[in-house]
Design a protein around this motif. Structure first.
Motif, PDB file in Angstrom:
ATOM      1  N   MET A 541       0.448  -1.384   0.000  1.00 46.29           N
ATOM      2  CA  MET A 541      -0.469   0.008  -0.052  1.00 46.29           C
ATOM      3  C   MET A 541       1.070   1.158  -0.042  1.00 46.29           C
ATOM      4  N   GLY A 542       2.119   0.894   0.309  1.00 49.17           N
ATOM      5  CA  GLY A 542       2.802   2.272   0.507  1.00 49.17           C
ATOM      6  C   GLY A 542       3.142   3.192  -1.257  1.00 49.17           C
ATOM      7  N   ASP A 543       3.082   1.720  -1.868  1.00 50.44           N
ATOM      8  CA  ASP A 543       3.506   2.567  -3.347  1.00 50.44           C
ATOM      9  C   ASP A 543       1.913   3.470  -3.905  1.00 50.44           C
ATOM     10  N   ARG A 544       1.259   3.169  -3.530  1.00 48.57           N
ATOM     11  CA  ARG A 544      -0.323   3.832  -3.696  1.00 48.57           C
ATOM     12  C   ARG A 544       0.128   5.215  -3.327  1.00 48.57           C
ATOM     13  N   MET A 545       0.476   5.183  -2.631  1.00 44.92           N
ATOM     14  CA  MET A 545       0.240   6.528  -1.343  1.00 44.92           C
ATOM     15  C   MET A 545       2.073   7.476  -2.034  1.00 44.92           C
ATOM     16  N   PHE A 546       2.407   6.577  -2.392  1.00 43.55           N
ATOM     17  CA  PHE A 546       3.410   8.253  -2.889  1.00 43.55           C
ATOM     18  C   PHE A 546       3.077   8.175  -4.554  1.00 43.55           C
ATOM     19  N   ASN A 547       2.359   7.098  -4.849  1.00 46.86           N
ATOM     20  CA  ASN A 547       1.743   7.981  -6.491  1.00 46.86           C
ATOM     21  C   ASN A 547       0.502   8.812  -6.118  1.00 46.86           C
ATOM     22  N   ASP A 548      -0.579   8.601  -4.997  1.00 49.20           N
ATOM     23  CA  ASP A 548      -0.934   9.885  -5.069  1.00 49.20           C
ATOM     24  C   ASP A 548      -0.528  10.827  -5.017  1.00 49.20           C
ATOM     25  N   LEU A 549       1.178  11.339  -4.278  1.00 47.62           N
ATOM     26  CA  LEU A 549       1.136  11.894  -3.572  1.00 47.62           C
ATOM     27  C   LEU A 549       2.212  13.073  -4.895  1.00 47.62           C
ATOM     28  N   ALA A 550       2.730  11.907  -5.822  1.00 49.10           N
ATOM     29  CA  ALA A 550       3.502  12.462  -7.252  1.00 49.10           C
ATOM     30  C   ALA A 550       2.398  13.002  -8.311  1.00 49.10           C
ATOM     31  N   LEU A 551       0.891  12.526  -8.001  1.00 45.94           N
ATOM     32  CA  LEU A 551       0.262  12.748  -8.696  1.00 45.94           C
ATOM     33  C   LEU A 551      -0.339  13.963  -8.423  1.00 45.94           C
ATOM     34  N   ARG A 584      -9.496   7.754  -1.389  1.00 41.38           N
ATOM     35  CA  ARG A 584      -9.862   7.123   0.400  1.00 41.38           C
ATOM     36  C   ARG A 584      -8.809   5.388   0.481  1.00 41.38           C
ATOM     37  N   SER A 585      -8.811   5.405  -0.165  1.00 42.11           N
ATOM     38  CA  SER A 585      -8.421   3.602  -0.375  1.00 42.11           C
ATOM     39  C   SER A 585      -7.319   3.194   0.169  1.00 42.11           C
ATOM     40  N   SER A 586      -6.529   4.016  -0.396  1.00 40.68           N
ATOM     41  CA  SER A 586      -4.951   4.400  -0.193  1.00 40.68           C
ATOM     42  C   SER A 586      -3.908   4.683   0.759  1.00 40.68           C
ATOM     43  N   TRP A 587      -5.148   5.803   1.907  1.00 35.30           N
ATOM     44  CA  TRP A 587      -4.866   6.112   3.373  1.00 35.30           C
ATOM     45  C   TRP A 587      -5.899   5.810   4.404  1.00 35.30           C
TER      46      TRP A 587
END
Length: 816
Positions: A541-551, A584-587
């Motif tokens: 799930m951490g990978d999805r968090m970093f993707n959200d921040l980049a977007l 919301r599903s990633s956080w």
């Protein structure tokens, strides 16, 4: 100057007599036929064919092939009279040599005695008689020596002096007889296999009449006992200890060391230290560590005594006997009373000595059990210390480092000091490897200790890693910082509550990323990769968090460019805004039903962003969550202007004081519409912390409904940029409790799902089988309590997912 032994001893490889016998016969027959032999001449060997001739002449050269004997003159018949004279001379000389009290000189020289013996054996063929006479003289000699030793007046250990002198004298005389009677020993006795050589004969008689005599043995053992017990009781060297090596040497010469000394010495050692062990155990019943120290000292003394006096092959046996006599019946007591205090005192050196002592007496199993029990008790004590929860991880890591050092340096199988060199017991010895049994015991103890307080160790490990990732390296090398993180993850392996760790780490990671408190994104990603690959695949799930921040960063750049194209950034407010759009599903944050009211200017900026975002992403719904927002305010104090870095909640409260110098708790709550608990925490951080930009009236640590708040114009700080700690940014006790409740709820759902999956596949199972299958299904996330499984099964029965069998109430059937 050449001694008599060199002159008279025959070469071991000589074949002189064998060759002489054959050649002599041939030559004699030839001489008889010729009739020219002189009756007055005696045949003799050529030069250098025996030791005596070799002494007189060195001209003979040995050659290969048969030996040629030259006979000078005519062969004569042996004279009986001359034979009697030679026989009597040899016998008389033997009697004189074997008489210890005799002071008269020999009636002939050594060479004459040697020649007389040769004539008696080779010429007159009287070897049997000479052998019997020598045997009789040896028996007489040994008999006299035995009586002298039995009736010796010396007392105590001093009796060893005449005993050693007797042994030395007898061995010397036997050594002197051997070359004098060389022809008897090497020619006559060698051809008769049933008879022993002179040395064996003499030594057997000496052993039988003296060394194996009851009277002599009793006095000898009494001396040994007096000597060794005096040294052990006084812990000093006896004045006559120099006699012991000489005694042992003579006993070894007669092959009597093991029977007459070693076995008796070992028995004395066992008896002495068994008795001393019982006495010291009573005397030191309250000091097991003192008893261990005494055992180690005694072992050192015995090793030193053995190395100084005893043969090498006895060293280990003497020390092993000492260890076993002292420790065998005390292992349980020592492991219980000595190991714990040594572990608490972190005494690695003494623990290593204790390990070696237990290892020598096959007591490691007892020690390992005590070690496991103490470690388990220590971990349980640390985990259950609620008042010092914040110190839990530091204490656990500190103890783990110490335990690992013990396994690496102290609890290892070691080699004994080399027997070849009389090395000190303090000499470093090579390490062979860690004791894996102790390693497994340590692992089991940590796992059992963590179970004493369910979920808490996993939570504290996650929070410790959160602090480490916030703080960063702080000057440490990459490998040192990584080792610090790995040490915490090593503790994570001991907990069964994997889901607790994952939840708390997930929340902490989200806060670090959103608040930009992480020391390094590279370390964050490396940690996530390690957790995912080595511990739990769900850490992806951490990978999805970093993707959200980049977007989100890309979205903000587009928004700024959009506002610049519209020319709507006169006050530069656009550049002051930073919005993160997250799935919301990633956080790990629940949706808020209510949030605070922002000041109009802030709300206007957010409205503009919402309009832009929806133009790009139609159908997406944005829900604002200001709990983790931050702001930077510029404030003017009497001491000058400062920049305050605060949370969004703190900023909203502080901006109210632009309109009023004093506000009550009720007024602030009405204008912000902040939840009661969050408002109290926010005001507490601004008015009751270390950096008080507000003043509370009346003073106190808690915020009450009747409190009033004033802007603190006298606030001062040496820095221009001031960071005010935000309680919202930390995991509060209430949030931890809510998280734990959420985890418990998730566990119930996980158990329900696992039970249904198992029953759907198996159709029917007995309770014990269903319980075991359920635990196996969820063990990678947590280990459920049996009571929880029973409750969930009962709940599924009530919901009609399962039913009980009518005949067997322990049998559950899946309801399709």
């Amino acid at each position: 100057m050449t001694d008599v032994f060199t002159l008279l001893t025959l070469p071991k490889t000589s074949n002189a007599f064998t060759s002489f016998a054959a050649s002599s016969s041939a030559v004699s027959s030839s001489s008889s036929e010729s009739g020219s032999a002189s009756p007055r001449k005696t045949p003799r060997l050529a030069a250098d064919s025996d030791s005596a001739s070799a002494y007189r002449s060195r001209r003979h050269v040995h050659s290969e092939g048969p030996v040629v004997v030259r006979v000078l003159g005519q062969a004569v018949k042996p004279s009986t009279q001359n034979g009697d004279a030679d026989f009597a001379l040899v016998t008389r000389c033997v009697r004189i040599l074997l008489n210890k009290g005799n002071v008269d000189p020999l009636p002939a020289t050594y060479e004459q005695v040697y020649s007389a013996c040769r004539s008696t054996i080779c010429v007159y063929d009287r070897g049997e008689g000479l052998f019997e006479n020598v045997k009789i003289e040896l028996e007489r000699c040994v008999g006299r020596l035995s009586k002298e030793l039995v009736y010796e007046d010396s007392k105590g250990v001093e009796w060893l002096l005449p005993f050693i002198e007797t042994c030395a004298w007898f061995e010397k005389q036997v050594a002197l007889l051997q070359p004098l009677l060389a022809f008897l020993d090497r020619l006559y006795l060698t051809e008769r296999k049933s008879l022993s050589d002179l040395r064996r004969l003499a030594y057997d008689l000496f052993a039988e009449r003296i060394l194996e005599s009851v009277d002599v043995v009793e006095r000898l053992q009494a001396c040994i006992k007096l000597w060794v017990e005096w040294e052990r009781q006084n812990r000093a060297n006896h004045e006559l200890r120099r006699l012991i090596p000489a005694l042992i040497k003579h006993l070894q010469n007669h092959c009597q060391y093991e029977g007459q000394f070693e076995s008796y010495y070992i028995n004395l050692t066992r008896e002495f230290y068994t008795q001393e062990s019982a006495e010291y155990a009573k005397r030191l019943k309250d000091s097991a560590r003192g008893f261990l120290k005494h055992c180690e000292a005694r072992r050192t003394e015995e090793l030193k005594r053995a190395q100084d006096l005893l043969p090498e092959e006895t060293w280990n046996q003497a020390v092993d006997t000492t260890d076993r006599a002292l420790l065998t019946n005390r292992l349980d007591w020592l492991a219980k009373d000595a190991l714990g205090p040594l572990l608490d005192a972190r005494s690695e050196g003494n623990l290593a000595k204790m390990y070696m002592l237990f290892e020598r007496v096959d007591g490691l199993e007892v020690m390992c059990a005590a070690f496991k029990t103490h470690v388990q008790h220590t971990i349980r004590k640390i985990v259950n210390d609620v008042e010092h929860d914040e110190e839990m991880m530091d204490r656990l890591l500190d103890f783990k480092v110490f335990a690992d050092k013990l396994l690496e340096n102290a609890f290892v199988t070691r080699e004994e000091p080399s027997a070849a060199s009389k090395a000190s017991t303090s000499t470093a010895v090579p390490e062979n490897g860690r004791n894996m049994v102790f390693l497994y015991a340590l692992t089991d103890a940590f796992e059992t200790g963590f179970k004493a307080r369910r979920n808490k160790p996993a939570e504290m490990i996650a929070k410790y890693l959160d602090r480490a990732m916030r703080k960063g390296q702080k000057g440490k090398k990459d490998e040192d910082f990584q080792a610090e993180l790995d040490a915490a993850l090593a503790l994570y392996r001991y907990t069964n509550d994997k889901d607790v760790f994952r939840t708390f780490y997930h929340r902490a990671l989200a806060k670090r990323l959103l608040l930009e408190r992480s020391a390094s994104d590279d370390f964050e990603k490396a940690m996530l990769k390690k957790l995912k690959e080595n511990y739990d695949p769900e850490f992806g799930m951490g990978d999805r968090m970093f993707n959200d921040l980049a977007l989100s960063r890309d979205s903000m750049r587009e928004y700024i460019e959009h506002r610049e194209r519209l020319g709507d950034d006169d006050d530069a407010s656009t550049h002051k805004l930073s919005v993160m759009v997250l799935q919301r599903s990633s956080w790990p944050f629940a949706a808020r039903t209510h949030d605070i009211d922002l000041p109009p200017a802030m709300q206007a900026d957010l409205t503009k962003y919402v309009t832009f975002y929806k133009s790009k992403h139609q159908g997406h719904k944005l829900e604002w969550d200001h709990a983790l927002g931050t702001a930077t305010l510029r404030a003017s104090f009497n001491t000058g202007e400062k920049e305050l870095t605060v949370s969004l909640y703190q900023a909203v409260v502080l901006l109210l004081f632009n309109e009023a110098a004093e506000l009550s708790f009720a007024e602030i709550k009405e204008q912000t519409r902040m939840e009661d608990a969050e408002l109290r925490r926010t005001l507490q951080s601004l008015a009751c912390g270390k950096k008080r930009v507000l003043r509370k009236v009346p003073h106190g640590k808690d915020v009450d409904d009747t409190d009033n708040f004033h802007f603190n114009a006298d606030f001062n700080d040496p820095r221009y940029q001031v960071h005010i700690n935000s309680i919202q940014a930390k995991e509060t006790a209430e949030e931890s409790k809510r998280t734990q409740n959420s985890i418990e709820g998730d566990r119930k759902h996980a158990l329900d799902a696992a039970i249904v999956r198992v029953m759907k596949a198996r159709k029917e199972l007995h309770y014990e089988q269903l319980k075991a299958a359920t635990i196996d299904a969820v063990k990678n996330h947590f280990v459920p309590e049996v009571s929880s499984i029973k409750q969930r099964i009962q709940g599924l029965v009530e919901q009609e997912y399962l039913r009980r069998d009518e005949d067997d109430m322990n049998l559950y059937i899946y309801v399709a």
